[in-house]
Design a protein around this motif. Structure first.
Motif, PDB file in Angstrom:
ATOM      1  N   THR A   4     -11.633  27.319   1.143  1.00 34.82           N
ATOM      2  CA  THR A   4     -10.385  27.150   1.872  1.00 34.82           C
ATOM      3  C   THR A   4      -9.525  26.069   1.219  1.00 34.82           C
ATOM      4  OG1 THR A   4     -11.206  25.437   3.393  1.00 34.82           O
ATOM      5  CG2 THR A   4     -11.596  27.743   4.000  1.00 34.82           C
ATOM      6  N   ARG A   5      -8.245  26.084   1.557  1.00 36.56           N
ATOM      7  CA  ARG A   5      -7.338  25.059   1.051  1.00 36.56           C
ATOM      8  C   ARG A   5      -7.803  23.665   1.488  1.00 36.56           C
ATOM      9  NH1 ARG A   5      -1.809  25.174   0.164  1.00 36.56           N
ATOM     10  NH2 ARG A   5      -2.208  27.232  -0.736  1.00 36.56           N
ATOM     11  N   ALA A   6      -8.293  23.556   2.709  1.00 43.75           N
ATOM     12  CA  ALA A   6      -8.779  22.260   3.196  1.00 43.75           C
ATOM     13  C   ALA A   6      -9.929  21.750   2.347  1.00 43.75           C
ATOM     14  CB  ALA A   6      -9.203  22.375   4.658  1.00 43.75           C
ATOM     15  N   GLU A   7     -10.801  22.649   1.925  1.00 49.86           N
ATOM     16  CA  GLU A   7     -11.940  22.234   1.098  1.00 49.86           C
ATOM     17  C   GLU A   7     -11.498  21.784  -0.290  1.00 49.86           C
ATOM     18  OE1 GLU A   7     -15.288  24.962   3.398  1.00 49.86           O
ATOM     19  OE2 GLU A   7     -14.158  25.806   1.711  1.00 49.86           O
ATOM     20  N   ILE A   8     -10.444  22.403  -0.809  1.00 42.00           N
ATOM     21  CA  ILE A   8      -9.844  21.924  -2.061  1.00 42.00           C
ATOM     22  C   ILE A   8      -9.307  20.513  -1.862  1.00 42.00           C
ATOM     23  CG2 ILE A   8      -7.957  22.280  -3.704  1.00 42.00           C
ATOM     24  CD1 ILE A   8     -10.085  24.354  -4.067  1.00 42.00           C
ATOM     25  N   CYS A   9      -8.647  20.279  -0.725  1.00 43.14           N
ATOM     26  CA  CYS A   9      -8.070  18.958  -0.440  1.00 43.14           C
ATOM     27  C   CYS A   9      -9.158  17.896  -0.294  1.00 43.14           C
ATOM     28  CB  CYS A   9      -7.224  19.023   0.823  1.00 43.14           C
ATOM     29  SG  CYS A   9      -5.720  20.014   0.663  1.00 43.14           S
ATOM     30  N   VAL A  10     -10.230  18.217   0.412  1.00 42.06           N
ATOM     31  CA  VAL A  10     -11.329  17.267   0.574  1.00 42.06           C
ATOM     32  C   VAL A  10     -11.918  16.897  -0.790  1.00 42.06           C
ATOM     33  CG1 VAL A  10     -13.668  16.936   1.483  1.00 42.06           C
ATOM     34  CG2 VAL A  10     -11.901  17.980   2.921  1.00 42.06           C
ATOM     35  N   THR A  11     -12.095  17.891  -1.637  1.00 39.66           N
ATOM     36  CA  THR A  11     -12.647  17.652  -2.973  1.00 39.66           C
ATOM     37  C   THR A  11     -11.718  16.769  -3.791  1.00 39.66           C
ATOM     38  OG1 THR A  11     -13.704  19.826  -2.893  1.00 39.66           O
ATOM     39  CG2 THR A  11     -13.558  18.768  -5.036  1.00 39.66           C
ATOM     40  N   ALA A  12     -10.415  17.023  -3.707  1.00 39.41           N
ATOM     41  CA  ALA A  12      -9.444  16.191  -4.424  1.00 39.41           C
ATOM     42  C   ALA A  12      -9.452  14.762  -3.902  1.00 39.41           C
ATOM     43  CB  ALA A  12      -8.048  16.796  -4.295  1.00 39.41           C
ATOM     44  N   CYS A  13      -9.592  14.602  -2.593  1.00 32.68           N
ATOM     45  CA  CYS A  13      -9.705  13.247  -2.028  1.00 32.68           C
ATOM     46  C   CYS A  13     -10.964  12.564  -2.554  1.00 32.68           C
ATOM     47  CB  CYS A  13      -9.733  13.317  -0.509  1.00 32.68           C
ATOM     48  SG  CYS A  13      -8.151  13.744   0.266  1.00 32.68           S
ATOM     49  N   ALA A  14     -12.068  13.285  -2.571  1.00 34.04           N
ATOM     50  CA  ALA A  14     -13.320  12.711  -3.068  1.00 34.04           C
ATOM     51  C   ALA A  14     -13.164  12.214  -4.498  1.00 34.04           C
ATOM     52  CB  ALA A  14     -14.443  13.739  -2.978  1.00 34.04           C
ATOM     53  N   ASP A  15     -12.494  13.001  -5.334  1.00 31.37           N
ATOM     54  CA  ASP A  15     -12.343  12.639  -6.741  1.00 31.37           C
ATOM     55  C   ASP A  15     -11.552  11.351  -6.939  1.00 31.37           C
ATOM     56  OD1 ASP A  15     -13.861  14.657  -7.859  1.00 31.37           O
ATOM     57  OD2 ASP A  15     -12.164  16.022  -8.125  1.00 31.37           O
ATOM     58  N   ALA A  16     -10.739  10.980  -5.959  1.00 34.08           N
ATOM     59  CA  ALA A  16      -9.986   9.728  -6.084  1.00 34.08           C
ATOM     60  C   ALA A  16     -10.909   8.517  -6.163  1.00 34.08           C
ATOM     61  CB  ALA A  16      -9.020   9.578  -4.908  1.00 34.08           C
ATOM     62  N   TRP A  17     -12.124   8.627  -5.577  1.00 35.79           N
ATOM     63  CA  TRP A  17     -13.092   7.510  -5.604  1.00 35.79           C
ATOM     64  C   TRP A  17     -14.061   7.602  -6.783  1.00 35.79           C
ATOM     65  CZ3 TRP A  17     -11.634   9.149  -0.572  1.00 35.79           C
ATOM     66  CH2 TRP A  17     -11.083   8.148   0.240  1.00 35.79           C
ATOM     67  N   ARG A  18     -13.889   8.580  -7.634  1.00 36.01           N
ATOM     68  CA  ARG A  18     -14.809   8.754  -8.754  1.00 36.01           C
ATOM     69  C   ARG A  18     -14.761   7.531  -9.673  1.00 36.01           C
ATOM     70  NH1 ARG A  18     -17.381  13.234 -10.792  1.00 36.01           N
ATOM     71  NH2 ARG A  18     -16.193  14.648  -9.423  1.00 36.01           N
ATOM     72  N   GLY A  19     -15.943   6.986  -9.956  1.00 33.86           N
ATOM     73  CA  GLY A  19     -16.043   5.837 -10.840  1.00 33.86           C
ATOM     74  C   GLY A  19     -15.877   4.493 -10.165  1.00 33.86           C
ATOM     75  N   ASP A  20     -15.679   4.470  -8.856  1.00 33.70           N
ATOM     76  CA  ASP A  20     -15.431   3.197  -8.161  1.00 33.70           C
ATOM     77  C   ASP A  20     -16.692   2.346  -7.996  1.00 33.70           C
ATOM     78  OD1 ASP A  20     -12.722   3.237  -7.884  1.00 33.70           O
ATOM     79  OD2 ASP A  20     -12.709   4.081  -5.863  1.00 33.70           O
ATOM     80  N   GLY A  21     -17.854   2.968  -7.912  1.00 31.25           N
ATOM     81  CA  GLY A  21     -19.075   2.189  -7.762  1.00 31.25           C
ATOM     82  C   GLY A  21     -19.189   1.545  -6.395  1.00 31.25           C
ATOM     83  N   GLU A  22     -19.763   0.344  -6.364  1.00 32.48           N
ATOM     84  CA  GLU A  22     -20.112  -0.297  -5.096  1.00 32.48           C
ATOM     85  C   GLU A  22     -18.930  -1.063  -4.507  1.00 32.48           C
ATOM     86  OE1 GLU A  22     -23.739  -2.995  -3.203  1.00 32.48           O
ATOM     87  OE2 GLU A  22     -23.553  -2.739  -5.369  1.00 32.48           O
ATOM     88  N   ILE A  23     -18.003  -0.316  -3.933  1.00 31.93           N
ATOM     89  CA  ILE A  23     -16.908  -0.891  -3.176  1.00 31.93           C
ATOM     90  C   ILE A  23     -16.800  -0.133  -1.858  1.00 31.93           C
ATOM     91  CG2 ILE A  23     -15.673  -1.509  -5.303  1.00 31.93           C
ATOM     92  CD1 ILE A  23     -13.635   0.680  -4.536  1.00 31.93           C
ATOM     93  N   LEU A  24     -15.996  -0.670  -0.940  1.00 33.34           N
ATOM     94  CA  LEU A  24     -15.806  -0.016   0.345  1.00 33.34           C
ATOM     95  C   LEU A  24     -14.773   1.101   0.218  1.00 33.34           C
ATOM     96  CD1 LEU A  24     -16.378   0.041   3.425  1.00 33.34           C
ATOM     97  CD2 LEU A  24     -14.437  -1.524   3.685  1.00 33.34           C
ATOM     98  N   ALA A  25     -15.137   2.288   0.633  1.00 36.92           N
ATOM     99  CA  ALA A  25     -14.206   3.413   0.698  1.00 36.92           C
ATOM    100  C   ALA A  25     -13.654   3.493   2.117  1.00 36.92           C
ATOM    101  CB  ALA A  25     -14.907   4.712   0.327  1.00 36.92           C
ATOM    102  N   ALA A  26     -12.359   3.257   2.252  1.00 40.30           N
ATOM    103  CA  ALA A  26     -11.710   3.304   3.560  1.00 40.30           C
ATOM    104  C   ALA A  26     -10.730   4.462   3.569  1.00 40.30           C
ATOM    105  CB  ALA A  26     -10.980   1.996   3.847  1.00 40.30           C
ATOM    106  N   ALA A  27     -10.697   5.222   4.652  1.00 41.00           N
ATOM    107  CA  ALA A  27      -9.860   6.415   4.684  1.00 41.00           C
ATOM    108  C   ALA A  27      -9.319   6.651   6.084  1.00 41.00           C
ATOM    109  CB  ALA A  27     -10.653   7.629   4.209  1.00 41.00           C
TER     110      ALA A  27
END
Length: 241
Positions: A4-27
């Motif tokens: 679904t389009r929503a699942e594409i959006c969730v995946t794109a949101c997830a990729d924004a944190w790629r490589g961040d390591g041990e930090i707080l993810a706030a959303a």
């Protein structure tokens, strides 16, 4: 497998944190919260995620569920320490956003006598000055993507932002990876044309000669998202296919 389009959006949101390591993810917002938890569940296991409040969860939890096993407690003073020291990547919403990533969540119209009073600046100034910041906007339109915001709540690249990384919408993914830090079209979601994104944006985007499609989630990511994080399908209420 149909995605679904929503699942594409969730995946794109997830990729924004790629490589961040041990930090707080706030959303903030269904798809962005799910994105943070999906990232931690799959490719970014060192991320810190919360129950939406002060509890650091031992594992990413289903959307709307209680914290379960807790690995830490974060009183507000500690949360602010993370903000001030750049140890948090926040994905906020925006009522208006311009080509440099300045955002407005405060009012629409003249601030002295606005047509609509919104949230106020809240934590946007500190977030954008001190933290990596991304945005999740579930309805891409010219009302949101404006030439000039009515009030600057969160600062953009031209005003000294720490880092405005991604803007994810129901149509596309945008970034600022240009020489002058103007907003660039990074990818379009499957079924969306570049022309549609341009028409729904109230300023001139940087559009590369070749714009790829946003990636689809892997089988593992879909399984985690559908069976663990959001079995009730709340993502599809925020973004309808």
């Amino acid at each position: 497998m149909t995605v679904t389009r929503a699942e594409i959006c969730v995946t794109a949101c997830a990729d924004a944190w790629r490589g961040d390591g041990e930090i707080l993810a706030a959303a903030m917002g269904t798809c962005s919260v799910l994105g943070a938890r999906l990232a931690r569940s799959t490719f970014e296991p060192d991320l810190l995620t919360t129950d939406g409040g002060p509890l650091l969860t031992a594992e990413p939890i289903p959307f709307g569920a209680k914290a379960g096993d807790v690995e830490g407690w974060m009183p507000f003073r500690d949360h602010l320490w993370l903000v001030l020291n750049g140890r948090r990547h926040v994905m906020m919403g925006a009522s208006q956003i311009d080509k440099f990533g300045n955002t407005n969540i405060s009012c629409v119209g003249d601030w002295a006598q606005p047509k609509s009073q919104l949230l106020g600046v809240r934590g946007a100034p500190g977030n954008t000055r001190c933290n990596p910041t991304s945005y999740w906007i579930p309805k891409h339109s010219t009302r949101v993507f404006t030439e000039k915001v009515d009030m600057v709540s969160g600062i953009g690249w031209d005003r000294g932002a720490h880092e405005i990384r991604r803007v994810i919408t129901d149509l596309c993914v945008l970034d600022f990876e240009t020489e002058d830090r103007r907003m660039r079209l990074r990818s379009v979601h499957p079924g969306v044309s570049v022309e549609t994104v341009v028409e729904q944006t109230g300023f001139e985007l940087v559009v590369p000669d070749e714009v790829p499609e946003s990636r689809t989630p892997s089988e593992e990511e879909l399984k985690v998202l559908r069976e663990v994080l959001d079995p009730r399908g709340l993502r599809d209420r925020e973004v309808r296919s």
